[in-house]
Design a protein around this motif. Structure first.
Motif, PDB file in Angstrom:
ATOM      1  N   SER A 120      -5.857   1.663  -1.824  1.00  0.00           N
ATOM      2  CA  SER A 120      -4.751   1.972  -0.904  1.00  0.00           C
ATOM      3  C   SER A 120      -3.435   2.196  -1.647  1.00  0.00           C
ATOM      4  O   SER A 120      -2.413   2.504  -1.028  1.00  0.00           O
ATOM      5  CB  SER A 120      -4.567   0.837   0.108  1.00  0.00           C
ATOM      6  OG  SER A 120      -4.148  -0.342  -0.560  1.00  0.00           O
ATOM      7  N   SER A 155      -1.936  -0.202  -3.383  1.00  0.00           N
ATOM      8  CA  SER A 155      -1.227  -1.472  -3.529  1.00  0.00           C
ATOM      9  C   SER A 155      -1.531  -2.054  -4.904  1.00  0.00           C
ATOM     10  O   SER A 155      -2.485  -1.652  -5.582  1.00  0.00           O
ATOM     11  CB  SER A 155      -1.623  -2.444  -2.424  1.00  0.00           C
ATOM     12  OG  SER A 155      -2.992  -2.780  -2.544  1.00  0.00           O
ATOM     13  N   ALA A 211       0.846  -1.199   0.000  1.00  0.00           N
ATOM     14  CA  ALA A 211       0.000   0.000   0.000  1.00  0.00           C
ATOM     15  C   ALA A 211       0.881   1.248   0.000  1.00  0.00           C
ATOM     16  O   ALA A 211       1.909   1.302   0.667  1.00  0.00           O
ATOM     17  CB  ALA A 211      -0.908  -0.009   1.222  1.00  0.00           C
ATOM     18  N   PRO A 243      -3.754   6.065  -5.155  1.00  0.00           N
ATOM     19  CA  PRO A 243      -4.989   5.279  -5.070  1.00  0.00           C
ATOM     20  C   PRO A 243      -5.709   5.189  -6.417  1.00  0.00           C
ATOM     21  O   PRO A 243      -5.858   6.193  -7.119  1.00  0.00           O
ATOM     22  CB  PRO A 243      -5.836   6.052  -4.056  1.00  0.00           C
ATOM     23  CG  PRO A 243      -4.842   6.789  -3.224  1.00  0.00           C
ATOM     24  CD  PRO A 243      -3.722   7.140  -4.165  1.00  0.00           C
TER      25      PRO A 243
END
Length: 185
Positions: free
Chosen positions: A91, A93, A52, A57
């Motif tokens: 997040s 990731s 993350a 995002p």
């Protein structure tokens, strides 16, 4: 003549100061944020995950893999160098599955680039024969299985050398200026 020398000296100093800033313009994903897991054997599947915050995002991330033979990236058939785009999570990731062909050999390099943030993350996948006991998986930029091939000279030494160079130019130009003044006096 002194004005020209000072102009050249100021340009040299600006180049020394601007070069490190240009090198740091792109954001790089720290090697600690990259994990490689799975079976790096011919026909095996490896998952490359970025933690993350590695990307913005929901950002679109361009993924490319280069290596000796073709691979399959998250169900997309990839050639020796292929690129596709996938969205990061909320997040920041991101993960991608790499399925190695049955004739996989050598090292494959996966590069993920955030199209908005410009963050770049890389991972190396080194294949081993299917009869081998363990696959070698390593993150570039600090993984335990990779050799250190970069310079070991500390940044402080580079700045000291650059400062000595600037000081040397200043001394030579000052001596030339004093010699010219004495000659004209």
């Amino acid at each position: 003549m002194l004005k020209k020398a000072l102009a050249v000296l100021s340009i040299a100093v600006m180049a020394l100061v601007a070069a490190p800033a240009a090198a740091n313009a792109a954001g790089y994903v720290p090697s600690g944020n990259v994990t490689v897991s799975g079976s790096a054997t011919p026909g095996g599947t490896v998952t490359v995950s970025f933690a993350a915050g590695s990307f913005a995002p929901n950002e679109q991330v361009s993924v490319s893999v280069s290596g000796d033979t073709t691979v399959t990236l998250s169900a997309v058939k990839a050639a020796v160098l292929t690129t596709f785009t996938k969205a990061a999570s909320a997040s920041g990731s991101f993960s991608v599955n790499v399925t190695l062909p049955t004739n996989a050999t050598g090292t494959y390099t996966l590069t993920a680039t955030g199209l908005t943030s410009g963050n770049v993350g890389t991972a190396s996948i080194t294949t081993v024969p299917a009869s081998g006991s363990n696959a070698t998986l390593a993150n570039t930029g600090g993984g335990a299985a990779l050799a250190n091939t970069g310079a070991t000279l500390p940044m402080l030494m580079i700045w000291i050398g650059a400062g000595a160079l600037v000081l040397g130019v200043a001394i030579v130009s000052t001596l030339a200026f004093v010699r010219r003044q004495r000659r004209n006096a």
